[in-house]
Design a protein around this motif. Structure first.
Motif, mmCIF file in Angstrom:
data_model
loop_
_atom_site.group_PDB
_atom_site.id
_atom_site.type_symbol
_atom_site.label_atom_id
_atom_site.label_comp_id
_atom_site.label_asym_id
_atom_site.label_seq_id
_atom_site.Cartn_x
_atom_site.Cartn_y
_atom_site.Cartn_z
ATOM 1 N N MET A 1 69.321 -29.346 45.097
ATOM 2 C CA MET A 1 69.471 -27.979 45.519
ATOM 3 C C MET A 1 69.167 -27.086 44.323
ATOM 4 O O MET A 1 69.442 -27.450 43.184
ATOM 5 C CB MET A 1 70.891 -27.733 46.008
ATOM 6 N N TYR A 2 68.611 -25.924 44.611
ATOM 7 C CA TYR A 2 68.283 -24.998 43.532
ATOM 8 C C TYR A 2 68.466 -23.562 43.990
ATOM 9 O O TYR A 2 68.445 -23.282 45.192
ATOM 10 C CB TYR A 2 66.850 -25.213 43.039
ATOM 11 N N LEU A 3 68.657 -22.661 43.032
ATOM 12 C CA LEU A 3 68.733 -21.234 43.305
ATOM 13 C C LEU A 3 67.755 -20.521 42.391
ATOM 14 O O LEU A 3 67.669 -20.822 41.190
ATOM 15 C CB LEU A 3 70.142 -20.683 43.064
ATOM 16 N N ILE A 15 66.324 -26.638 48.898
ATOM 17 C CA ILE A 15 66.533 -28.028 48.498
ATOM 18 C C ILE A 15 65.177 -28.706 48.365
ATOM 19 O O ILE A 15 64.204 -28.324 49.015
ATOM 20 C CB ILE A 15 67.425 -28.818 49.478
ATOM 21 N N THR A 16 65.103 -29.693 47.492
ATOM 22 C CA THR A 16 63.891 -30.460 47.263
ATOM 23 C C THR A 16 64.244 -31.718 46.487
ATOM 24 O O THR A 16 65.342 -31.810 45.923
ATOM 25 C CB THR A 16 62.839 -29.636 46.483
ATOM 26 N N THR A 17 63.309 -32.642 46.430
ATOM 27 C CA THR A 17 63.515 -33.834 45.611
ATOM 28 C C THR A 17 62.969 -33.624 44.202
ATOM 29 O O THR A 17 63.266 -34.394 43.299
ATOM 30 C CB THR A 17 62.826 -35.063 46.238
ATOM 31 N N ASP A 18 62.159 -32.576 44.000
ATOM 32 C CA ASP A 18 61.551 -32.284 42.701
ATOM 33 C C ASP A 18 61.596 -30.776 42.459
ATOM 34 O O ASP A 18 60.723 -30.037 42.894
ATOM 35 C CB ASP A 18 60.106 -32.798 42.682
ATOM 36 N N VAL A 19 62.638 -30.328 41.769
ATOM 37 C CA VAL A 19 62.867 -28.897 41.569
ATOM 38 C C VAL A 19 61.730 -28.245 40.787
ATOM 39 O O VAL A 19 61.268 -27.159 41.144
ATOM 40 C CB VAL A 19 64.225 -28.646 40.872
ATOM 41 N N GLU A 20 61.261 -28.891 39.714
ATOM 42 C CA GLU A 20 60.204 -28.287 38.890
ATOM 43 C C GLU A 20 58.912 -28.079 39.695
ATOM 44 O O GLU A 20 58.282 -27.040 39.601
ATOM 45 C CB GLU A 20 59.934 -29.141 37.648
ATOM 46 N N ARG A 21 58.543 -29.079 40.494
ATOM 47 C CA ARG A 21 57.344 -28.954 41.330
ATOM 48 C C ARG A 21 57.507 -27.822 42.338
ATOM 49 O O ARG A 21 56.634 -26.991 42.514
ATOM 50 C CB ARG A 21 57.065 -30.263 42.077
ATOM 51 N N ARG A 22 58.671 -27.772 42.986
ATOM 52 C CA ARG A 22 58.906 -26.749 44.010
ATOM 53 C C ARG A 22 58.933 -25.361 43.395
ATOM 54 O O ARG A 22 58.389 -24.407 43.971
ATOM 55 C CB ARG A 22 60.220 -27.048 44.740
ATOM 56 N N PHE A 23 59.540 -25.217 42.218
ATOM 57 C CA PHE A 23 59.567 -23.917 41.546
ATOM 58 C C PHE A 23 58.143 -23.483 41.193
ATOM 59 O O PHE A 23 57.788 -22.314 41.352
ATOM 60 C CB PHE A 23 60.447 -23.972 40.295
ATOM 61 N N LYS A 49 71.127 -28.388 41.041
ATOM 62 C CA LYS A 49 72.199 -29.383 41.144
ATOM 63 C C LYS A 49 71.677 -30.580 41.909
ATOM 64 O O LYS A 49 71.008 -30.431 42.919
ATOM 65 C CB LYS A 49 73.398 -28.824 41.917
ATOM 66 N N LYS A 50 71.987 -31.753 41.431
ATOM 67 C CA LYS A 50 71.627 -32.975 42.137
ATOM 68 C C LYS A 50 72.708 -33.259 43.169
ATOM 69 O O LYS A 50 73.891 -33.334 42.846
ATOM 70 C CB LYS A 50 71.483 -34.138 41.158
ATOM 71 N N ILE A 51 72.271 -33.409 44.401
ATOM 72 C CA ILE A 51 73.171 -33.713 45.506
ATOM 73 C C ILE A 51 72.778 -35.097 46.005
ATOM 74 O O ILE A 51 71.599 -35.418 46.066
ATOM 75 C CB ILE A 51 73.020 -32.696 46.655
ATOM 76 N N GLY A 52 73.722 -35.903 46.390
ATOM 77 C CA GLY A 52 73.452 -37.278 46.791
ATOM 78 C C GLY A 52 72.398 -37.473 47.858
ATOM 79 O O GLY A 52 71.297 -37.929 47.593
ATOM 80 N N SER A 53 72.667 -37.092 49.076
ATOM 81 C CA SER A 53 71.759 -37.346 50.186
ATOM 82 C C SER A 53 71.162 -36.045 50.712
ATOM 83 O O SER A 53 71.663 -34.956 50.429
ATOM 84 C CB SER A 53 72.506 -38.044 51.323
ATOM 85 N N LYS A 54 70.106 -36.183 51.506
ATOM 86 C CA LYS A 54 69.486 -35.003 52.113
ATOM 87 C C LYS A 54 70.478 -34.314 53.044
ATOM 88 O O LYS A 54 70.564 -33.084 53.075
ATOM 89 C CB LYS A 54 68.228 -35.403 52.876
ATOM 90 N N ARG A 55 71.227 -35.108 53.776
ATOM 91 C CA ARG A 55 72.223 -34.559 54.698
ATOM 92 C C ARG A 55 73.249 -33.703 53.960
ATOM 93 O O ARG A 55 73.566 -32.586 54.372
ATOM 94 C CB ARG A 55 72.901 -35.702 55.434
ATOM 95 N N ALA A 56 73.758 -34.227 52.848
ATOM 96 C CA ALA A 56 74.737 -33.478 52.050
ATOM 97 C C ALA A 56 74.109 -32.226 51.460
ATOM 98 O O ALA A 56 74.730 -31.160 51.437
ATOM 99 C CB ALA A 56 75.303 -34.367 50.944
#
Length: 85
Positions: A1-3, A15-23, A49-56
């Motif tokens: 997750m990112y803001l 939310i994303t799996t790769d914050v730098e790429r998405r930013f 912030k790293k969150i465990g699963s996509k659902r969470a």
């Protein structure tokens, strides 16, 4: 997750799996970034912030999006923890 903070001080949550790429996609000139962030540069990544699963991550993202501006700022500053959401 990112803001991300845009030039008007507004906070965008995602939310994303790769914050730098998405930013980079948000700040780039291609059409991969969020439509609501276009024309609102400069953009600043203020939290990730790293969150465990996509659902969470989806659940927490939804809760953050419902927070008031003041509470979101407190979350960014670390005065509100994820578990308190």
């Amino acid at each position: 997750m990112y803001l991300i903070r845009c030039n008007q001080g507004k906070l965008y949550t995602g939310i994303t799996t790769d914050v730098e790429r998405r930013f980079a996609e948000h700040t780039g000139n291609d059409k991969k970034g969020a439509k609501c962030l276009r024309g609102k540069a400069p953009l600043t990544l203020v939290m990730k912030k790293k969150i465990g699963s996509k659902r969470a991550a989806l659940r927490i993202e939804s809760r953050v999006k419902k927070l008031s501006k003041v509470r979101k700022e407190m979350f960014v500053e670390g005065k509100i923890k994820i578990r308190e959401l």
